[in-house]
Structures are given as structure tokens and as C-alpha cells.
Design a protein around this motif. Structure first.
Motif, short mmCIF file in Angstrom:
data_model
loop_
_atom_site.label_atom_id
_atom_site.label_comp_id
_atom_site.label_asym_id
_atom_site.label_seq_id
_atom_site.Cartn_x
_atom_site.Cartn_y
_atom_site.Cartn_z
N THR A 26 34.67 32.53 28.36
CA THR A 26 34.97 32.72 29.74
C THR A 26 35.21 34.23 30.20
OG1 THR A 26 36.06 30.39 29.55
CG2 THR A 26 36.57 31.59 31.43
N ASN A 60 31.73 24.71 34.41
CA ASN A 60 31.89 25.99 33.61
C ASN A 60 30.85 26.48 32.72
OD1 ASN A 60 33.12 28.42 33.25
ND2 ASN A 60 34.50 27.56 31.55
N GLY A 62 29.28 29.63 30.43
CA GLY A 62 29.37 30.95 30.22
C GLY A 62 28.26 31.33 29.11
N THR A 467 29.04 34.01 33.82
CA THR A 467 29.86 32.95 34.03
C THR A 467 29.89 32.32 35.54
OG1 THR A 467 31.53 33.46 32.30
CG2 THR A 467 32.38 31.82 33.75
#
Length: 474
Positions: A26, A60, A62, A467
């Protein structure tokens, strides 16, 4: 000789495959970005003001590459032909000094990937709670500087080669809770249940090449070569009995043509924890907060073990001295016999064999430690400055970073961060933007922009990241 070349190429391919697979990543630039829903992945003490539900597989994502060498260190524009065509560092028009400018004693590269399959954050139990299901992976590669120095220009010296590659992929179920203990102290933790998908390690230790141009002599020592894989359904086999070297001794080696991948699935179980804290020092220094966290402190017990190994071998090339070309010449050795001798030595030199199979072994995860401080500007309370010191504990693949950031939230639903960092791989600059209005949230950020690429889209340096994610907030 064709069989030898094929075997050697396939052995190298295993190392390349291990390095080309994608610890979760992240963006560090978002560590102090207000409204960024996934700050808890960096420090579990961080909570959110809103509830959120991630959009499956899009909440999310990344991807990050880091390294102290890249494509630009091995490919150059030919200075004697107007910059075209592009040539390798071994081209005679590229000087030794220019070719070695970007080469280090240890040349490292990492490729990290992280995807949130589903994530939920909500208030309850007197604090903030998260439930996550993530797909995570990590990979690393390191190569010795002597490998490039030898390839560029041989000199009378001994070259040393210790190198390796590793890769790991697993799924993670994480349960987190962040709690305000006092008005100044907030703590958080996560309990993670891990399901191993696959792991591979490849290491070479003690390999040396001793070159003496004045004596026309090469002495190569292979050192210890070992590869380990942990993957359900993956099996290696040695060749069928009966093959021999030129001298008649048994030739036992991995027959990569018989490598079998039957299905797949669970290859290990494990557990890990994240722990973090944030403390407000406002009574001492107004506007100052400090924080610390340790992430991924745990292990996976891997099963379905396969080991490929080779004990130290020596290859000596002293030229074709004292060779008789015609059979009627009674002096010297036949050139065919000498060639057979060298082929036997080379065959043994690259000869991997199947060792232990079916076992299991526990492996530690690559833990990450964060220590930071954030200061709210007295002249504008929506602007803060942040410092993050980070260290990854991962043996040969460990790294350290110091990052400064400026973070501003001009609107309740909008925030930005800009950061600069120095780490084990050089310097970088990052940006982060977060939109978090009621009903929908979106963020995008980078710790290092891709920069120039080849025509095929490959970054010239090995530092780039992105990200991004979309979530439903309320």
C-alpha cells in the motif's frame, strides 16, 4: 552438447520464474492522507470516520517495483552511431566505466503486488473494525556485481557469484480493531489467517570463476546450488536410469521435460499479527502526533516440498594444448577426447538433482516496521507534515526508507499528499489523491512514477508504483 545447453537454460529459467512472480504494498505516500480508507493496512491503530465496503477486487490494488538497478543499467544508446541502435552494456562501443556506472556489488530487485478481494470497515465494540480478504504476494531477486564485471571485460582475477531469487503467494483473512484507550493514546491490532498458494526459493552460494589470461586457464567452482518449491501438484523427476557421462559414469539430473503440475490448491497454513499505536503529544508540542507499527509478524507452514540441489563441482578449461589432430600422430590427446572431457565437466557443473520431496517447513513472513510523526501546521490546521521511517525485515531482500510528506485536506471530501523519500534503492517522489464523499470513495497514488519506458512499455529504471481503489462509503 544440445542436451547440455537445454538443461542449463531450463535450470536458469527456474530462477527467472521465481523472480518474475509477484509482500503486499500500500502506498507509503498515503500514510497521513486523511480520508484514505486503507490507512489501517499501514498501521492498524488508524481508524476511519466513515463506514466503507470495498467494490470486490477493486477496493485496493497495489503494484510496486523497487531495485537498485534496471533496464537502463544494461541497455545503452550507441554513442558512436548517433544513439542508435540500442546495445547491451557488453558492446565494445560502451566503455567499461560507463557500463559499470549503475552496477552495485549486490544488484537487487523487488516486485510487490496486493489486491483486496473484499474489505469492510465499520464502527463498533467501542472502536473501528475491519474485515478483509486479500490476495498477497512477494518476489525478490539479487545478482552479484561480478557477474556484470566478468561479462563486460575479463581480467586476471577471481570473480565471486552469490545470487538468489524468491517468490511467495498467499491469501489472507484479516480481522482488525482500533481502539481509543485514552484521549491521547489509540492502539490497534489485526489477526491474520493465511492460506499458502505457492512458494519458491533459489540460491547459489560460493560460486567462483578464476580467470588467468596469461595462462589461458579458466577454473569455475559451482558452489552450492539449491532450489526449493512448495506447491501442491508440482513435482520434479530425475531422468530415467541408464544415461551416462562421456566417461561412462551415471548421469543423474532433473528431467524438466517430465515436470508435472497437477491441479493446485492449498500449499500451507499460517498466522500473523499487525500491531500499532498512535499517541497525541499535543500537551507537550501542540499539533504533534507520533506513531509506530509492526506488520506481518507471523509465518506460513508450507507443505508439498520439493528440493533441487547440486553439490560443489569444478570445471577447468586450460585450452586445447598438446592436441593431435590426426590419429597417426602418436603425441598428444585427440581433440574429440578433449572436447568430451570438457562437456562432461560442464554437464556436472550445471547438474541439478531431485532431493527431498513431500516434506513441510515453516517460513517467516517479511515483517515491516513503521515509526512516524505528524505535525499539524499552526497557520493552517488542514495542512500537516509527516515523517515515516520504514524497514522491511527480509534477509537479503531487506530495505529501509525515510519519507517526508505534506498532506492537505482543503475540503471535507477531498485530500492530497505529496512525498519525497530516500531508501535502499535511491530516491523517489510520490503523490496521493483521495475523494471520499458520501456514497462513493476513490483514491489513486504512487510512491514513484514510472518515468521513461522502452518501446515495449518496460520501465527503464526499476522504481515505479501505483495504488488505486474504489469503495462505497457511508
Amino acid at each position: 552438447m544440445k542436451a547440455l545447453i537445454k538443461r542449463y537454460t531450463l535450470a536458469l529459467a527456474i530462477a527467472g520464474l521465481a523472480a518474475g512472480t509477484a509482500t503486499a504494498q500500500t502506498t507509503n505516500t498515503g500514510y497521513y492522507t486523511q480520508g484514505y480508507e486503507f490507512r489501517h493496512t499501514l498501521n492498524p491503530a488508524f481508524g476511519n470516520e466513515t463506514f466503507y465496503v470495498s467494490i470486490p477486487a477493486l477496493g485496493n490494488i497495489g503494484v510496486k517495483m523497487q531495485g537498485n538497478f534496471g533496464v537502463e543499467d544494461v541497455l545503452f544508446k550507441n554513442p558512436n552511431q548517433g544513439g542508435k541502435p540500442t546495445v547491451t552494456f557488453m558492446h565494445p562501443d560502451i566503455s567499461y566505466e560507463e557500463a559499470m556506472k549503475g552496477i552495485n556489488d549486490k544488484n537487487k530487485f523487488r516486485f510487490d503486488f496486493d489486491m483486496s478481494l473484499i474489505s469492510v470497515g465499520f464502527k463498533g465494540l467501542g472502536g473501528y473494525n475491519t474485515v478483509e480478504l486479500n490476495a498477497r504476494a512477494n518476489a525478490g531477486l539479487y545478482l552479484p556485481g561480478d557477474l556484470f564485471r566478468m561479462a563486460k571485460g575479463l581480467t586476471n582475477k577471481t570473480y565471486s557469484f552469490d545470487f538468489g531469487a524468491q517468490a511467495m503467494a498467499y491469501a489472507e483473512l484479516a480481522l482488525g480493531h482500533s481502539h481509543q484507550i485514552t484521549k491521547d493514546l489509540r492502539v490497534g491490532g489485526k489477526l491474520k489467517f493465511l492460506l499458502g498458494i505457492g512458494m519458491a526459493q533459489f540460491e547459489v552460494e560460493g560460486m567462483q570463476a578464476d580467470f588467468r589470461a596469461d595462462q589461458n586457464t579458466w577454473v569455475m567452482r559451482s558452489g552450492t546450488v539449491k532450489a526449493e518449491t512448495y506447491m501442491k501438484g508440482l513435482t520434479f523427476k530425475n531422468n530415467a536410469p541408464g544415461e551416462t557421462f562421456k566417461d561412462g559414469s551415471p548421469d543423474v539430473h532433473v528431467d524438466f521435460g517430465e515436470t508435472d503440475v497437477d491441479g493446485g490448491g492449498n500449499s500451507g497454513f499460517g498466522m500473523a499479527v499487525d500491531m500499532g499505536a498512535e499517541y497525541n503529544l499535543g500537551d507537550v508540542v501542540k499539533g504533534l502526533k507520533v506513531n509506530a507499527a509492526i506488520r506481518d509478524l507471523g509465518f506460513i507452514s508450507w507443505s508439498n516440498k520439493s528440493v533441487l540441489q547440486q553439490q560443489s563441482q569444478v570445471f577447468t578449461f586450460d585450452g586445447f594444448k598438446d592436441i593431435r589432430v590426426k590419429d597417426e600422430n602418436p603425441q598428444g590427446t585427440k581433440i574429440e577426447d578433449k572436447a568430451d572431457q570438457y562437456e562432461d565437466q560442464l554437464s556436472r557443473f550445471v547438474n541439478l538433482q531431485v532431493g527431498e520431496t513431500g516434506g513441510s517447513q515453516a517460513k517467516w513472513l517479511a515483517a515491516t516496521m513503521n515509526i512516524g510523526a505528524e505535525y499539524q501546521m499552526p497557520f493552517y490546521d488542514k495542512l500537516t507534515a509527516g515523517l515515516l521511517l520504514q524497514h522491511r525485515f527480509d534477509g537479503e531482500y531487506s530495505w529501509t526508507e525515510a519519507r517526508l510528506s505534506a498532506n492537505v485536506a482543503p475540503l471535507k471530501v477531498l485530500s492530497f499528499s505529496a512525498s519525497g523519500a530516500i531508501n535502499s534503492f535511491g530516491g523517489n517522489f510520490g503523490l496521493m489523491a483521495s475523494l471520499h464523499q458520501s456514497g462513493f470513495a476513490f483514491f489513486i497514488g504512487s510512491d514513484h512514477f514510472i518515468g521513461k519506458t522502452t518501446k515495449q512499455g518496460v520501465p527503464l529504471n526499476s522504481k515505479s508504483s501505483v495504488t488505486m481503489g474504489m469503495n462505497i462509503s457511508f
